[in-house]
Design an enzyme around this catalytic site. Structure first.
Site, PDB file in Angstrom:
ATOM      1  N   SER A  65      -6.291  -8.709  -8.986  1.00  0.00           N
ATOM      2  CA  SER A  65      -4.904  -8.737  -9.448  1.00  0.00           C
ATOM      3  C   SER A  65      -4.875  -8.842 -10.976  1.00  0.00           C
ATOM      4  CB  SER A  65      -4.154  -9.873  -8.763  1.00  0.00           C
ATOM      5  OG  SER A  65      -2.762  -9.712  -8.879  1.00  0.00           O
ATOM      6  N   HIS A 103      -1.040  -6.857  -0.751  1.00  0.00           N
ATOM      7  CA  HIS A 103      -1.728  -7.309  -1.955  1.00  0.00           C
ATOM      8  C   HIS A 103      -2.830  -8.321  -1.624  1.00  0.00           C
ATOM      9  CE1 HIS A 103      -2.063  -7.638  -6.269  1.00  0.00           C
ATOM     10  NE2 HIS A 103      -1.907  -8.944  -6.244  1.00  0.00           N
ATOM     11  N   ASP A 163       1.183  -2.658  -0.690  1.00  0.00           N
ATOM     12  CA  ASP A 163       1.450  -3.705  -1.676  1.00  0.00           C
ATOM     13  C   ASP A 163       2.942  -3.770  -1.991  1.00  0.00           C
ATOM     14  OD1 ASP A 163       1.411  -5.514  -3.786  1.00  0.00           O
ATOM     15  OD2 ASP A 163      -0.441  -4.706  -4.624  1.00  0.00           O
TER      16      ASP A 163
END
Length: 335
Positions: A127, A298, A245
């Site tokens: 991330s 995610h 996501d």
């Protein structure tokens, strides 16, 4: 100021579980990577930078490090930390000046007795840790990074902060403050996600006030040639996006794509690539730039996927990589 910090916390904590890595199990069928010409060589060290809300001592990151050593036996794994305590390190993912954070990491890696003497290191960014690692490479890159792999990173920024539920008035209040004060010096020097906020409808304010992303993406008129030269040294730059996501908006940012409303401009069609502001076109032309997509939301990761990543992109120094050039992005509908 205290109330503003409380509101920031309310907004960012709601996304904590989305950036947190769950413990990874080693695939039962996995065999250690023994494809290198000289298997007696020690693999390059692997540095890992985690995402928003995670911390260096988390079980999920420990399992990732363990898997890296299983795939490439002898791998030294270094998980980047911005504080000696887990809670302090976690807090630093929300609050802090990214420029100063990268300076701290540059100093600590350069002083590390093993990392600083290695011919190179490999890097894995989860991330927001992905664009922070890229910032490390561009700004200092000692020890130098050979292979960079990022998962769900925000290379072209985010255009929305965490969404709020219909009845979460505290979250909505925080979001209102963030949106109205995004470009203030206070927010840009203290709130980490705001420093990679990039709304195509606010480009003038972004280019003038962005503390981190506008600089690290070389989007201002004066281009930093050191950034370009350092990134071009990568032998491998692999960017993973998550098919489902909904945490990172837009999810295409993981490939440097520009999203303006419903219009998506892929990296190869953008000036940042065509004019080679960062060296991405150079990496692409030598077959080092890879665009990958994986299923799930995610930070949906599993041992099979990570074992593949470790086997294909890391390992001993001087190992050959598949040089096949990517000619197309996965179809947009696959995202």
């Amino acid at each position: 100021m205290a109330r503003l910090r409380t509101l920031f916390t309310a907004l960012t904590l709601s996304s904590l579980t989305h950036a947190y890595i769950a413990p990874i199990s080693t695939p039962s069928t996995h065999i250690a990577n023994n494809d290198d010409d000289d298997n007696s060589d020690t693999p390059l060290p692997l540095i890992i930078w985690h995402g928003l809300g995670d911390n260096y001592a988390a079980d999920g990151l420990a399992s990732v490090a363990s898997l890296a050593e299983t795939v490439n036996p002898g791998t030294l794994t270094y998980i980047i930390r911005l504080d000696d305590t887990a809670s302090g390190d976690r807090s630093a993912t929300f609050f802090g000046n990214i420029t100063l954070q990268i300076e701290q990491v540059c100093e600590e890696l350069a002083a590390h007795p093993i990392l600083s003497t290695a011919p190179a290191v490999d890097a894995l960014g989860f991330s927001q840790g992905g664009q922070l690692l890229r910032g490390y490479i561009e700004r200092c890159n000692f020890p130098p990074v050979r292979s960079l792999v990022t998962f769900g990173s925000q290379h072209n920024g985010i255009s929305e902060f965490q969404s709020c539920s219909a009845t979460d008035w505290l979250c909505k209040g925080a979001q209102g403050i963030l949106r109205s004060n995004t470009w203030s010096s206070f927010v840009q020097s203290r709130l980490v996600p705001a420093q990679y906020f990039r709304d195509p409808t606010q480009m003038e304010a972004y280019l003038e006030h962005s503390n981190f992303l506008a600089d690290i993406n070389n989007e201002r008129v004066l281009k930093n040639q050191t950034y370009k030269k350092n990134l071009e040294k990568l032998e491998r730059f692999v960017m993973y996006t998550f098919e489902d996501d909904t945490t990172v908006i837009p999810k295409e940012t993981g490939w440097f794509s520009e999203v303006n409303g419903t219009e998506v401009t892929l990296l190869r069609d953008r000036a940042i690539y065509k004019e080679d502001w960062l060296g991405l076109r150079t990496l692409d032309e030598k077959g080092a730039l890879k665009f990958e997509v994986t299923g799930g939301g995610h930070m949906t990761l599993d041992g099979e996927l990570l074992a593949k990543v470790f086997s294909e992109n890391y390992g001993v120094y001087g190992r050959p990589f598949d040089g096949q050039k990517e000619t197309d992005y996965p179809r947009e509908k696959e995202l």
